[in-house]
Design a protein around this motif. Structure first.
Motif, PDB file in Angstrom:
ATOM      1  N   MET A   1      -5.640   3.131  14.877  1.00  0.00           N
ATOM      2  CA  MET A   1      -5.553   4.261  13.952  1.00  0.00           C
ATOM      3  C   MET A   1      -4.314   5.108  14.208  1.00  0.00           C
ATOM      4  O   MET A   1      -3.726   5.656  13.273  1.00  0.00           O
TER       5      MET A   1
ATOM      6  N   SER B   1      -9.779  12.918   5.932  1.00  0.00           N
ATOM      7  CA  SER B   1      -8.969  11.721   5.701  1.00  0.00           C
ATOM      8  C   SER B   1      -8.837  11.421   4.213  1.00  0.00           C
ATOM      9  O   SER B   1      -7.793  10.961   3.753  1.00  0.00           O
TER      10      SER B   1
ATOM     11  N   LEU C   1      -1.227   3.960  12.290  1.00  0.00           N
ATOM     12  CA  LEU C   1      -1.543   3.638  10.916  1.00  0.00           C
ATOM     13  C   LEU C   1      -0.383   3.798   9.949  1.00  0.00           C
ATOM     14  O   LEU C   1      -0.255   3.076   8.980  1.00  0.00           O
TER      15      LEU C   1
ATOM     16  N   TYR D   1      -9.373   1.760   7.329  1.00  0.00           N
ATOM     17  CA  TYR D   1      -9.324   3.004   8.088  1.00  0.00           C
ATOM     18  C   TYR D   1     -10.726   3.509   8.395  1.00  0.00           C
ATOM     19  O   TYR D   1     -11.062   3.824   9.532  1.00  0.00           O
TER      20      TYR D   1
END
Lengths: 491, 667
Positions: free
Chosen positions: A144, A93, A147, A107
């Protein structure tokens, strides 16, 4: 209401994860946009602590909170796997969010909350605890998945996942309530005792069984409860897709096995037939539909469905047996999911970072000539795909080998035959990517613009995934003995 | 002494592996010269090790097991990465490293100036590693690793010229067809494990006799599926001719001398199991016999120099299978060895022709090359005589032994098929020679100017292979009683082979074989030596036969229609089903539900409608903000979940019906 300190100590890893998540959510508004990386390192630190703590919980069986939560080798196995894949997802990520120009601190908080949910799922000894974990995981994942707030596809994925997820949670809850009605308790051991006392010939029990199977089947993405998978995997940000395909699937298998073995083990004759059908449908649909995909994320989504099918073989075999045979079957499922995690995570990591003008380059056509442009990346992808296809000496072969061996040992040779045939078919779509990468020239804008955005974090993820795939292929014994210790015995 | 031999055994696959790692990781940093030296040097080192191991085996005559390391263990399953060195392995190792080394050297000249030169040698060395593991392993899993490894390398090497679409397609085809065979092989491994609780050859072969005849047949047939795929036999042979899209050294090494013979090796290795099953043996023999004849007929009319050789390979592998099926295992291995010599020679000479003609492979555009490339001509002719079965060259002895075996054991039909096949082989090989090297030149002007003999680095290995093609048959003389037979007796000798044949009959069979080969030559001479149009006239007289042969009996088209397209169709159908679901399905399930028990109706009312309401409400909320959301799809997805739920409920009721109800409802 007070809890003894001992109980709190038992769930210390969960507390650390949730605490860190809260800390991240609190720190996020304070931090400048350029310094959000700190949160990722904080997450990794928390995971490292958890790895240490959980490693010390590998032996024995400790119950806490009046039997709502149990800590044993089985839970520890899944938790360690979850820490590792979460850690790799966080690293991925770091690279991915930068490439997408997303600067979202919360996040990492959501990743940790989802992880906390998964940890509760695998160590829950009560249907309500497990349900709680499932919801915590799912709610975090819904957020998520959506997002990329500016992208319709991402929002659509999130909404679809949410609506269908809520629906399946409803089904799950309904199954739980039926079981509660039958057994007078939601504790797995109480349910097991009630079933043993009254026998399995009850339509309501069967109904509850089916409802639970549907609920977990949705989370594990098996046919016919898989419909959401391709859409959501394709639409969600790729780092989230990787997390869903690996961690969420692993945790769902973990909870599913615990419920069906510890709680509904006495009815295994019924559910093993049920899952035979589901398993066959999953193998067939996953493998066949993957052939015609043109988007690599969709292809990997069907691939992940197919892999759940292989893992179910172990469940089916174990369900039909007791003692040694069952233990081997379950151990092969644990081993399979662990191995699957490494190769799938590796593949998704590459998919997420192959970009064209700032956009993800996720059409299979975009991989044309990758071997020339990015020889190392193409080689990594080759290894992951070869492993997914189950070709030795990669870990993918070891996983399939144990699963098929369990099936043959358990007298289900015909199932092994079917699975082997589908594994042969699967080579077609995995090797197609290899063909495109190695044997086709890139044309037009792909040649000039599509390239891998490298970063140290991504290199680390890929190196770990590759090491997992290669080392587990060459030296599978350590993992196998862990899985054998963790595998639950049918009572 | 023993320890040092063990070490040498372990080193055999390690040398090429080291070359793979070094060239693969750092190959782009140094020159091509260094890269190819690592590549062939490593194979040479392996060859020297093999010689040492071979000498030791000759001296002691005993099998040797060497454990490299413990790989998989747990429960009652132990699989080591371990090697078994016995006479059969020694012969295979000599062929693989010996011929492999020569082909590596040849490749240095042939691949000179190609892009991806280093990559080529990385794949070639990786192939060597896999092939060595395949024949050295002491258990089925190591064999399987090698088996898949050679398939993967073959895939990568066929697709080497990736700018050719046909090459990429051929590569995929080869891999997928092989995977079908592999599936059979994997099943055989499982069955072996279930029956013996071990996967080591030594223990399996010792206890093979305890198998029931049915189980022996099942295992043998599964193994056969694997062997048929790898060795390109009927009905899984279609990939090998297409595999000719790869560079010529690859065709010589992988698709003629080594990988495709893995099936034969595997059958010989497992002959204790095959011997128990007359059914399996008959199947092997007939597959071999049919393939030998069938592929030879296709070879008659092909016009691509490499494709003719490819069909000839399929046909020759058929002879080896025929030998196995008749129990003449030594003869099969003998033919495997001589075939490796002369077929590598033929392919590499063909490569030399192609090299000389700047890439031309069509024999209709060749002719009269004898004087222009004399070395290549002589070498190709030696290979042709060897494969045609004219004494005293290598091919005669081994092929004659297989055919003689068929005759002596009264398999007259199989003998007849093999004999016709031998006649056709001689014919099409001499046809190839005449069309390439004799007659009138049909070269186009531009190519003709550039014709040149190949460099020494290519001719050198060819001379060695030609010598082997000439003398390679002598270890097997006299038939059924030569040095070769005594050496292999402990691993491949079976009762059937000790059958003494009357000398007169033996000489008669040899004479017949020679006459058959010479007849083929004569006919080819009549048709193709001069500017005669007899062949075209014959083709014109039988257009149906000619077209059928030219199109390879339309088998590729048939497989496409029967298997490939339907699979894709099903995939597309499921995909469509996944994207847009027919309402009818849901409705029909609803209808079915009405008729079912009260519990289900109750569920429908409370769960499904409640669920659908929730969805409707949620959608309503969502639609306000996201209008583009495909809400209909979500409905349908949920409906499918419900449909699945009902299917499972019906299923469980089906199981449950019949078992007495003693549960909670009746309480």
């Amino acid at each position: 209401m007070t809890f003894p300190l001992q109980d709190l100590l038992t769930i210390l890893p969960e507390l650390i994860v949730i605490g860190t998540a809260c800390l991240i959510l609190a720190l996020d508004p304070i931090l400048e946009a350029t310094k959000k990386d700190v949160l990722a390192w904080l997450t990794l630190g928390a995971l490292a602590m958890c790895i240490g703590l959980t490693s010390s919980q590998m032996t024995g069986r400790v119950s806490a909170f009046s039997g709502m939560v149990v800590i044993d080798a089985y839970a520890a196995f899944w938790k360690l796997l979850l820490y590792i894949v979460t850690g790799l997802t966080v690293l991925l990520s770091l690279a991915y969010l930068k490439a997408e120009r997303l600067s979202i601190g919360e996040y990492y908080g959501f990743i940790l909350l989802a992880l906390a949910g998964m940890m509760v799922m695998v160590s829950g000894a009560d249907l309500l605890t497990i349900y709680l974990g499932t919801e915590l995981m799912s709610l975090s994942l819904y957020v998520m998945a959506g997002l990329k707030r500016t992208e319709a596809r991402s929002l659509e994925a999130s909404a679809k996942y949410f609506v269908l997820g809520a629906f399946s949670s409803g089904v799950l809850l309904y199954g739980i309530s039926l079981l509660f009605g039958l057994a007078g308790s939601t504790g797995l051991s109480a349910i097991a005792a009630a079933i043993t006392a009254h026998g399995t010939g009850d339509p309501l029990l069967s109904l509850a069984l089916v409802l639970l199977a549907v609920g977990f089947g949705f989370k594990m993405a098996v046919v016919p409860f898989h419909m959401w998978t391709p859409d959501v995997y394709q639409g969600a940000p790729t780092s989230v897709t990787a997390f869903m395909a690996v961690a969420s699937k692993a945790a769902s298998f973990g909870a599913f096995l615990r419920v069906f073995v510890e709680g509904l083990g006495a009815a295994s004759a019924d559910w093993s037939v049920l899952f035979t059908v589901v398993c066959l449908a999953t193998l067939a649909l996953g493998n066949l539909v993957a052939i015609v995909q043109t988007n690599i994320k969709r292809m990997l989504a069907y691939s992940s469905i197919a892999h759940a099918g292989y893992a179910l073989i172990g469940v089916v075999v174990a369900g039909g047996h007791s003692g040694e045979g069952a233990s081997t079957g379950f151990a092969s499922v644990l081993l399979y999911i662990a191995i699957y995690s490494f190769m799938t995570l590796g593949a998704f990591a590459l998919v997420g970072m192959l970009r064209k003008e700032g956009q993800e380059s996720d059409q299979i056509e975009d991989y044309a000539g990758l071997a020339k442009r990015e020889p190392l990346a193409a080689f990594f992808m080759l290894v992951f795909l070869v492993s997914l296809a189950g070709i030795p000496p990669t870990a993918g072969f070891i996983g399939k080998f144990y699963i098929f061996m369990a099936a043959v040992n358990g007298g289900m040779t015909w199932l092994a035959i079917v699975a082997v045939i589908f594994a042969a078919i699967s080579a077609f779509y995995y090797l197609r990517i290899v063909m495109v990468m190695y044997m086709r020239e890139a044309e037009g804008s792909i040649a000039t613009h599509s390239r891998l955005e490298t970063s140290p974090a991504l290199s680390l993820v890929l190196a770990c995934a590759l090491a997992g795939v290669v080392l587990l292929g060459l030296f599978p014994n350590g993992l196998w003995s862990l899985a054998s210790q963790a595998a639950p015995l049918l009572k | 002494m023993s320890d040092s031999i063990d070490l040498i055994v372990k080193l055999i696959p390690l040398f090429p592996l080291m070359a793979v790692i070094v060239n693969g990781l750092f190959g782009h940093r140094y020159s091509h010269d260094l890269a190819h030296r690592f590549a062939w040097g490593s194979v040479l080192m392996s060859f020297l090790c093999v010689l040492a191991v071979f000498t030791e085996t000759l001296r002691t005559g005993a099998a040797r097991e060497v454990v490299a390391y413990k790989w998989i263990f747990g429960g009652d399953l132990t699989i080591n990465l371990a090697y078994l060195i016995d006479p059969l392995t020694c012969i295979m190792l000599l062929v693989i490293t010996g011929v492999g080394f020569l082909i590596h050297v040849y490749s240095v000249g042939y691949m000179h100036g190609e892009s991806g030169f280093t990559r080529f040698f990385v794949y070639m060395n990786l192939f060597m590693v896999s092939m060595l593991l395949l024949v050295m392993g002491n258990n089925y899993v190591v064999l399987f690793i090698g088996w898949e490894g050679v398939g993967l390398c073959s895939y990568l090497l066929i697709g080497y010229y990736y700018d050719k679409v046909s090459a990429a397609k051929a590569a995929t085809k080869a891999f997928v067809v092989n995977r079908i065979g592999d599936a059979g092989f994997l099943l055989a491994i499982f069955l072996v494990f279930v029956n013996f609780r071990t996967l080591d050859y030594t223990q399996v072969m010792q206890n093979a006799a305890q198998l029931s005849p049915e189980m022996a047949t099942a295992i043998a047939l599964c193994l056969l599926i694997g062997a048929v795929g790898k060795s390109a036999q009927l009905p899984l042979y279609t990939w090998l001719p297409d595999a000719m899209e790869g560079p010529t050294p690859v065709s010589a090494l992988i698709h003629a001398a080594t990988m495709v013979t893995a099936g034969v090796y595997m059958i010989v290795r497992n002959h204790a199991i095959f011997d128990l099953s007359p059914t399996a043996m008959t199947t092997v023999a007939w597959i071999g016999g049919l393939t030998a004849l069938f592929a030879a007929t296709i070879g008659l009319v092909q016009t691509d120099i490499k494709r003719v050789l490819a069909y000839s390979t399929v046909s020759q592998l058929g002879y080896m299978f025929l030998g196995c099926g008749l129990g003449a295992y030594t003869a099969a291995v003998f033919h495997l060895m001589t075939h490796a010599f002369f077929k590598a020679l033929l392919f590499l000479s063909a490569g030399s022709v192609i090299h000389a003609l700047s890439g031309e492979q069509d024999i209709r555009k060749m002719g009269a090359l004898k004087s222009k490339i004399p070395w290549t001509h002589t070498l190709f002719l030696i290979g042709t005589i060897a494969i045609a079965g004219i004494p005293p060259l290598a091919g005669f002895w081994s092929k004659d032994e297989i055919m003689g075996h068929a005759f002596v054991h009264h398999h007259y039909v199989l003998y007849g098929m093999a004999a016709v096949g031998a006649f056709l082989t001689s014919f099409y090989m001499f046809r190839l020679t005449y069309l390439t090297f004799y007659g009138t030149s049909r070269l186009d002007h531009h190519t003709a100017e550039h014709v040149h003999e190949s460099p020494m680095v290519m001719i050198g290995p060819l001379v060695v292979l030609a010598s082997l093609s000439v003398i390679g048959g002598f270890p097997g003389v006299p038939p059924e009683n030569g040095w070769f037979h005594h050496f292999l007796h402990s691993v491949a000798g079976v009762a059937g082979e000790e059958h003494a044949t009357a000398p007169a009959l033996m000489l008669g069979l040899m004479g017949t074989a020679t006459v058959i080969a010479l007849l083929g030559w004569g006919l080819a001479h009549y048709f193709y030596s001069g500017p005669s149009s007899a062949a075209d006239a014959l083709a014109a007289r039988m257009p149906g036969v000619y077209t059928t042969l030219l199109n390879k009996y339309f088998v590729d088209e048939l497989y496409d229609r029967l298997f490939v397209e339907p699979t894709k169709q099903i995939g597309r159908l499921c995909d469509w089903f996944d994207r847009t679901i027919i309402d009818g399905l849901v409705r029909s399930i609803d209808r079915g539900t009405d008729a079912s028990s009260a519990a289900i109706t109750w569920t429908e009312k409370h769960v499904v409608y409640a669920g659908l309401n929730i969805i409707g409400y949620a959608n309503h909320l969502l639609a306000r903000s996201w209008r583009r959301l495909q809400t209909g799809m979500v409905h349908q997805y949920a409906a499918i979940i419900v449909a699945g739920l009902f299917i499972l409920v019906h299923l469980i009721l089906l199981i449950w019906t019949g078992s007495g109800s003693n549960g909670y409802l009746s309480r």
